[in-house]
Write a protein that holds these residues in place. Structure first.
Motif, PDB file in Angstrom:
ATOM      1  N   SER A 133     -30.431 -13.896  16.409  1.00 61.83           N
ATOM      2  CA  SER A 133     -30.499 -15.055  15.204  1.00 61.83           C
ATOM      3  C   SER A 133     -31.883 -15.758  15.109  1.00 61.83           C
ATOM      4  O   SER A 133     -32.144 -16.235  14.142  1.00 61.83           O
ATOM      5  CB  SER A 133     -29.384 -15.930  15.451  1.00 61.83           C
ATOM      6  OG  SER A 133     -29.383 -16.688  16.728  1.00 61.83           O
ATOM      7  N   ASP A 134     -32.392 -15.541  16.313  1.00 59.30           N
ATOM      8  CA  ASP A 134     -33.834 -16.396  16.342  1.00 59.30           C
ATOM      9  C   ASP A 134     -34.706 -15.795  15.419  1.00 59.30           C
ATOM     10  O   ASP A 134     -35.776 -16.561  14.737  1.00 59.30           O
ATOM     11  CB  ASP A 134     -34.480 -16.627  17.791  1.00 59.30           C
ATOM     12  CG  ASP A 134     -33.351 -17.128  18.734  1.00 59.30           C
ATOM     13  OD1 ASP A 134     -32.693 -17.803  18.245  1.00 59.30           O
ATOM     14  OD2 ASP A 134     -33.633 -16.938  19.756  1.00 59.30           O
ATOM     15  N   MET A 135     -34.800 -14.470  15.094  1.00 58.59           N
ATOM     16  CA  MET A 135     -35.714 -13.783  14.110  1.00 58.59           C
ATOM     17  C   MET A 135     -35.369 -14.258  12.765  1.00 58.59           C
ATOM     18  O   MET A 135     -36.493 -14.632  11.861  1.00 58.59           O
ATOM     19  CB  MET A 135     -35.550 -12.342  14.450  1.00 58.59           C
ATOM     20  CG  MET A 135     -35.542 -11.918  15.761  1.00 58.59           C
ATOM     21  SD  MET A 135     -35.191 -10.094  15.730  1.00 58.59           S
ATOM     22  CE  MET A 135     -36.564  -9.281  14.846  1.00 58.59           C
ATOM     23  N   TYR A 136     -34.087 -14.497  12.455  1.00 61.83           N
ATOM     24  CA  TYR A 136     -33.804 -14.980  11.238  1.00 61.83           C
ATOM     25  C   TYR A 136     -34.277 -16.583  10.879  1.00 61.83           C
ATOM     26  O   TYR A 136     -34.792 -16.886   9.968  1.00 61.83           O
ATOM     27  CB  TYR A 136     -32.366 -14.804  10.754  1.00 61.83           C
ATOM     28  CG  TYR A 136     -31.896 -13.343  10.742  1.00 61.83           C
ATOM     29  CD1 TYR A 136     -32.365 -12.557   9.438  1.00 61.83           C
ATOM     30  CD2 TYR A 136     -31.279 -12.867  11.697  1.00 61.83           C
ATOM     31  CE1 TYR A 136     -31.907 -11.335   9.488  1.00 61.83           C
ATOM     32  CE2 TYR A 136     -30.921 -11.438  11.567  1.00 61.83           C
ATOM     33  CZ  TYR A 136     -31.070 -10.793  10.237  1.00 61.83           C
ATOM     34  OH  TYR A 136     -30.779  -9.587  10.190  1.00 61.83           O
ATOM     35  N   GLU A 137     -33.875 -17.279  12.087  1.00 66.35           N
ATOM     36  CA  GLU A 137     -34.224 -18.618  11.973  1.00 66.35           C
ATOM     37  C   GLU A 137     -35.975 -18.977  11.717  1.00 66.35           C
ATOM     38  O   GLU A 137     -36.345 -19.799  11.074  1.00 66.35           O
ATOM     39  CB  GLU A 137     -34.012 -19.529  13.084  1.00 66.35           C
ATOM     40  CG  GLU A 137     -32.292 -19.667  13.207  1.00 66.35           C
ATOM     41  CD  GLU A 137     -31.700 -20.148  14.669  1.00 66.35           C
ATOM     42  OE1 GLU A 137     -32.525 -20.435  15.253  1.00 66.35           O
ATOM     43  OE2 GLU A 137     -30.706 -20.188  14.666  1.00 66.35           O
ATOM     44  N   ALA A 138     -36.635 -18.193  12.401  1.00 68.50           N
ATOM     45  CA  ALA A 138     -38.107 -18.222  12.264  1.00 68.50           C
ATOM     46  C   ALA A 138     -38.723 -17.872  11.183  1.00 68.50           C
ATOM     47  O   ALA A 138     -39.283 -18.074  10.584  1.00 68.50           O
ATOM     48  CB  ALA A 138     -38.615 -17.299  13.551  1.00 68.50           C
ATOM     49  N   ALA A 139     -38.054 -16.621  10.400  1.00 70.32           N
ATOM     50  CA  ALA A 139     -38.269 -16.381   8.985  1.00 70.32           C
ATOM     51  C   ALA A 139     -37.908 -17.510   8.041  1.00 70.32           C
ATOM     52  O   ALA A 139     -38.943 -17.523   7.354  1.00 70.32           O
ATOM     53  CB  ALA A 139     -37.542 -14.953   9.002  1.00 70.32           C
ATOM     54  N   LYS A 140     -36.868 -18.120   8.069  1.00 72.11           N
ATOM     55  CA  LYS A 140     -36.520 -19.087   7.164  1.00 72.11           C
ATOM     56  C   LYS A 140     -37.435 -20.311   7.328  1.00 72.11           C
ATOM     57  O   LYS A 140     -37.843 -20.772   6.337  1.00 72.11           O
ATOM     58  CB  LYS A 140     -35.201 -19.598   7.581  1.00 72.11           C
ATOM     59  CG  LYS A 140     -34.179 -19.031   7.225  1.00 72.11           C
ATOM     60  CD  LYS A 140     -32.723 -19.346   7.498  1.00 72.11           C
ATOM     61  CE  LYS A 140     -31.568 -18.613   7.182  1.00 72.11           C
ATOM     62  NZ  LYS A 140     -30.315 -19.267   7.634  1.00 72.11           N
ATOM     63  N   ILE A 141     -38.069 -20.474   8.628  1.00 68.26           N
ATOM     64  CA  ILE A 141     -38.967 -21.644   8.610  1.00 68.26           C
ATOM     65  C   ILE A 141     -40.390 -21.238   8.067  1.00 68.26           C
ATOM     66  O   ILE A 141     -41.123 -21.985   7.444  1.00 68.26           O
ATOM     67  CB  ILE A 141     -39.148 -21.818  10.267  1.00 68.26           C
ATOM     68  CG1 ILE A 141     -38.037 -22.569  10.922  1.00 68.26           C
ATOM     69  CG2 ILE A 141     -40.405 -22.905  10.469  1.00 68.26           C
ATOM     70  CD1 ILE A 141     -37.886 -22.737  12.272  1.00 68.26           C
ATOM     71  N   ASP A 142     -40.746 -19.757   8.120  1.00 70.06           N
ATOM     72  CA  ASP A 142     -41.711 -19.362   7.548  1.00 70.06           C
ATOM     73  C   ASP A 142     -41.710 -19.213   6.076  1.00 70.06           C
ATOM     74  O   ASP A 142     -42.707 -18.980   5.234  1.00 70.06           O
ATOM     75  CB  ASP A 142     -42.216 -18.121   7.999  1.00 70.06           C
ATOM     76  CG  ASP A 142     -42.437 -18.230   9.650  1.00 70.06           C
ATOM     77  OD1 ASP A 142     -43.007 -19.502   9.707  1.00 70.06           O
ATOM     78  OD2 ASP A 142     -42.484 -17.071  10.164  1.00 70.06           O
ATOM     79  N   GLY A 143     -40.536 -19.764   5.456  1.00 68.82           N
ATOM     80  CA  GLY A 143     -40.220 -19.592   4.089  1.00 68.82           C
ATOM     81  C   GLY A 143     -39.817 -18.200   3.552  1.00 68.82           C
ATOM     82  O   GLY A 143     -39.806 -17.980   2.173  1.00 68.82           O
ATOM     83  N   ALA A 144     -39.468 -17.218   4.264  1.00 71.07           N
ATOM     84  CA  ALA A 144     -38.721 -16.007   3.732  1.00 71.07           C
ATOM     85  C   ALA A 144     -37.413 -16.016   3.130  1.00 71.07           C
ATOM     86  O   ALA A 144     -36.609 -16.843   3.748  1.00 71.07           O
ATOM     87  CB  ALA A 144     -38.835 -14.863   4.887  1.00 71.07           C
TER      88      ALA A 144
END
Length: 302
Positions: A203-214
């Motif tokens: 889930s960390d991959m999705y959270e990092a992508a959300k922070i980057d605005g994906a």
């Protein structure tokens, strides 16, 4: 040194190393399985190859007559064979692709948390675990032009067409009904394989992508799809192998769709041309093996 003296150290178990003893034990344990495979698979395949080059008489007291490549020449010059091959490829590709996409969509949907998710996941497996003959006859009833639920709904209620259309006994529509049936019945297999991999994506991959605005689509394209590519490729390959040899599902649902397995069956047990049917089986086997080798070498080696 004599041969007897050279072999003696090998046969003397006291002189063997631990690795050699373990290797001999392993060979001994798998020997029954190898013999079983040879007897159940290799012998029938070899005998089928032999029959494809012979003319098999109806009398069991007579021996097959060697005819060489005659069956293969007749096969490749037959329009019925090429039509069956085309039907097989169309059925296999679309049913496989739609079932895989359906399993992917269901896996992404049921990966979300909601009330009753466990029960819903169990219900998703019903088409796959239900007896084939039962669901085939239910579909025949649903699509019956006189008493079926689907014709009544689309014709009498929605008024999309008038008259009675027998989609299972119409050569133009039967193939697509079989594809729809196979997609509905076997997409839970893809769902099981895919959702197991989806749940293991950190889930960390999705959270990092959300922070980057994906966005949702970007996260699916850049995270989910790359993580699922090997599972999707494997599911597609397995379903292709099974669908290319599909017989019972099609035979129970309609007699208007003639794939290569059905063509071989009718040639053998309706026309009693065993040698010709063996040649069809060999072409089916070689075509499938060729596809698997190309697919594994190209697609699975991304």
């Amino acid at each position: 040194m004599s041969v007897k003296n050279a072999v003696k150290p090998i046969l003397n178990r006291s002189d063997l190393t631990l690795e050699q003893k373990e290797a001999l034990l392993g060979y001994g344990l798998i020997a029954p399985a190898i013999l079983l495979v040879a007897g159940v698979i290799l012998y029938p395949v070899g005998y089928n190859v032999y029959l494809s080059f012979t003319e098999v008489p109806l009398s069991p007291d007579e021996s097959p007559v060697w005819v060489g490549l005659q069956h293969y020449q007749m096969l490749f010059s037959s329009s019925e064979f090429w039509s069956s091959l085309e039907t097989t490829i169309i059925f296999t590709f679309f049913s496989d692709a739609l079932a895989t996409l359906g399993g992917l969509g269901a896996a992404l949907l049921f990966n979300r948390k909601f009330k009753g998710r466990r029960i819903a996941r169990g219900l998703m497996l019903l088409p796959y675990v239900a007896p084939l003959i039962a669901v085939a006859y239910v579909w025949q009833w649903l699509l019956d032009p006189l008493y079926g639920l689907f014709p009544w709904f689309f014709s009498d209620i929605l008024g999309l067409y008038a008259g009675e259309i027998d989609v299972l006994n119409n050569a133009k529509t039967a193939l697509w009904m079989v594809i729809l049936f196979d997609t509905w019945r076997y997409f839970p297999f893809a769902f099981l394989m895919i959702i197991a991999r989806v749940q293991s994506i950190p889930s960390d991959m999705y959270e990092a992508a959300k922070i980057d605005g994906a966005g949702v689509f970007a996260r699916f394209k850049d995270i989910t799809l790359p993580e699922l590519k090997y599972v999707l490729a494997t599911v597609f390959l397995l379903r292709w192998i099974w669908n290319f040899n599909k017989f019972a599902d099609i035979w129970l649902l309609t007699k208007q769709v003639k794939t290569l397995p059905l063509y071989a069956y009718q040639t053998a047990f309706a026309n009693y041309a065993m040698g010709q049917a063996a040649a069809i089986s060999m072409v089916l086997f070689l075509a499938l093996m060729g596809f698997v080798m190309v697919y594994v070498g190209v697609v699975l080696d991304w």
